[in-house]
Scaffold this motif. Sequence first.
Motif, mmCIF file in Angstrom:
data_model
loop_
_atom_site.group_PDB
_atom_site.id
_atom_site.type_symbol
_atom_site.label_atom_id
_atom_site.label_comp_id
_atom_site.label_asym_id
_atom_site.label_seq_id
_atom_site.Cartn_x
_atom_site.Cartn_y
_atom_site.Cartn_z
ATOM 1 N N ALA A 51 0.855 -1.185 0.000
ATOM 2 C CA ALA A 51 0.000 0.000 0.000
ATOM 3 C C ALA A 51 0.886 1.229 0.000
ATOM 4 O O ALA A 51 1.972 1.208 0.567
ATOM 5 C CB ALA A 51 -0.886 -0.010 1.234
ATOM 6 N N PRO A 52 0.442 2.290 -0.656
ATOM 7 C CA PRO A 52 1.242 3.515 -0.619
ATOM 8 C C PRO A 52 1.488 3.942 0.820
ATOM 9 O O PRO A 52 0.623 3.816 1.677
ATOM 10 C CB PRO A 52 0.370 4.538 -1.354
ATOM 11 C CG PRO A 52 -0.562 3.741 -2.192
ATOM 12 C CD PRO A 52 -0.752 2.441 -1.465
ATOM 13 N N LYS A 53 2.688 4.465 1.068
ATOM 14 C CA LYS A 53 3.071 4.843 2.420
ATOM 15 C C LYS A 53 2.097 5.835 3.028
ATOM 16 O O LYS A 53 1.828 5.813 4.209
ATOM 17 C CB LYS A 53 4.469 5.474 2.402
ATOM 18 C CG LYS A 53 5.544 4.536 1.974
ATOM 19 C CD LYS A 53 6.850 5.275 1.869
ATOM 20 C CE LYS A 53 6.891 5.955 0.521
ATOM 21 N NZ LYS A 53 8.127 6.575 0.159
ATOM 22 N N SER A 54 1.582 6.724 2.195
ATOM 23 C CA SER A 54 0.767 7.806 2.723
ATOM 24 C C SER A 54 -0.720 7.468 2.786
ATOM 25 O O SER A 54 -1.508 8.305 3.170
ATOM 26 C CB SER A 54 0.975 9.037 1.853
ATOM 27 O OG SER A 54 0.696 8.716 0.514
ATOM 28 N N PRO A 68 -0.352 9.685 -11.724
ATOM 29 C CA PRO A 68 -0.747 8.880 -12.871
ATOM 30 C C PRO A 68 0.381 8.013 -13.415
ATOM 31 O O PRO A 68 0.138 7.097 -14.196
ATOM 32 C CB PRO A 68 -1.170 9.921 -13.907
ATOM 33 C CG PRO A 68 -0.375 11.138 -13.548
ATOM 34 C CD PRO A 68 -0.228 11.093 -12.050
ATOM 35 N N MET A 69 1.627 8.312 -12.990
ATOM 36 C CA MET A 69 2.787 7.580 -13.513
ATOM 37 C C MET A 69 3.952 7.739 -12.545
ATOM 38 O O MET A 69 3.942 8.633 -11.704
ATOM 39 C CB MET A 69 3.181 8.143 -14.881
ATOM 40 C CG MET A 69 3.656 9.587 -14.823
ATOM 41 S SD MET A 69 3.803 10.373 -16.411
ATOM 42 C CE MET A 69 2.119 10.926 -16.650
ATOM 43 N N GLY A 124 0.069 5.646 -8.982
ATOM 44 C CA GLY A 124 -0.939 5.266 -7.998
ATOM 45 C C GLY A 124 -0.665 5.769 -6.597
ATOM 46 O O GLY A 124 -1.518 5.666 -5.724
ATOM 47 N N ASP A 125 0.537 6.308 -6.342
ATOM 48 C CA ASP A 125 0.826 6.857 -5.018
ATOM 49 C C ASP A 125 -0.031 8.108 -4.793
ATOM 50 O O ASP A 125 -0.270 8.878 -5.713
ATOM 51 C CB ASP A 125 2.297 7.251 -4.893
ATOM 52 C CG ASP A 125 3.220 6.055 -4.725
ATOM 53 O OD1 ASP A 125 2.721 4.916 -4.629
ATOM 54 O OD2 ASP A 125 4.443 6.272 -4.680
#
Length: 131
Positions: A51-54, A68-69, A124-125
């Motif tokens: 999962a993203p850290k944030s 987006p990239m 995706g982040d």
Amino acid sequence: MKKFNITVNGVSYEVEVEEIKDGASPAPRPAVTSAPAPVAKPAAKPAAKPAPKSAAAAPAGATNVDSPMPGNIWKVLVKEGEEVQEGQVLIILEAMKMENEIVAPSAGVVATIHVSEGASVNGGDILVSLK
């Protein structure tokens, strides 16, 4: 002839290799006109996508603006608590030597900025959360 199994990009192929001794030239063989059928592909383990850290820091009910990239954060143009309009540029993301403007999907207030200038991000982040 010796037979070998070779795996390329997770697909196994069975190949035959002829050993040439003392500089003797091999007998000509007819060319293969179709691609070899892959041998049984080993079952791939499902890759756990971290999962993203944030993601945990995003406020409940907030609209997340995702990258987006993959790229680097070149400039953050907003501050937490600032009101933004739909289409306003929030962040400039450098990817593949190009500057990409990341805009607000809707009007709101910047709740959290999850990145800083110079940071590397993946697609995706979460970059910014809006309330």
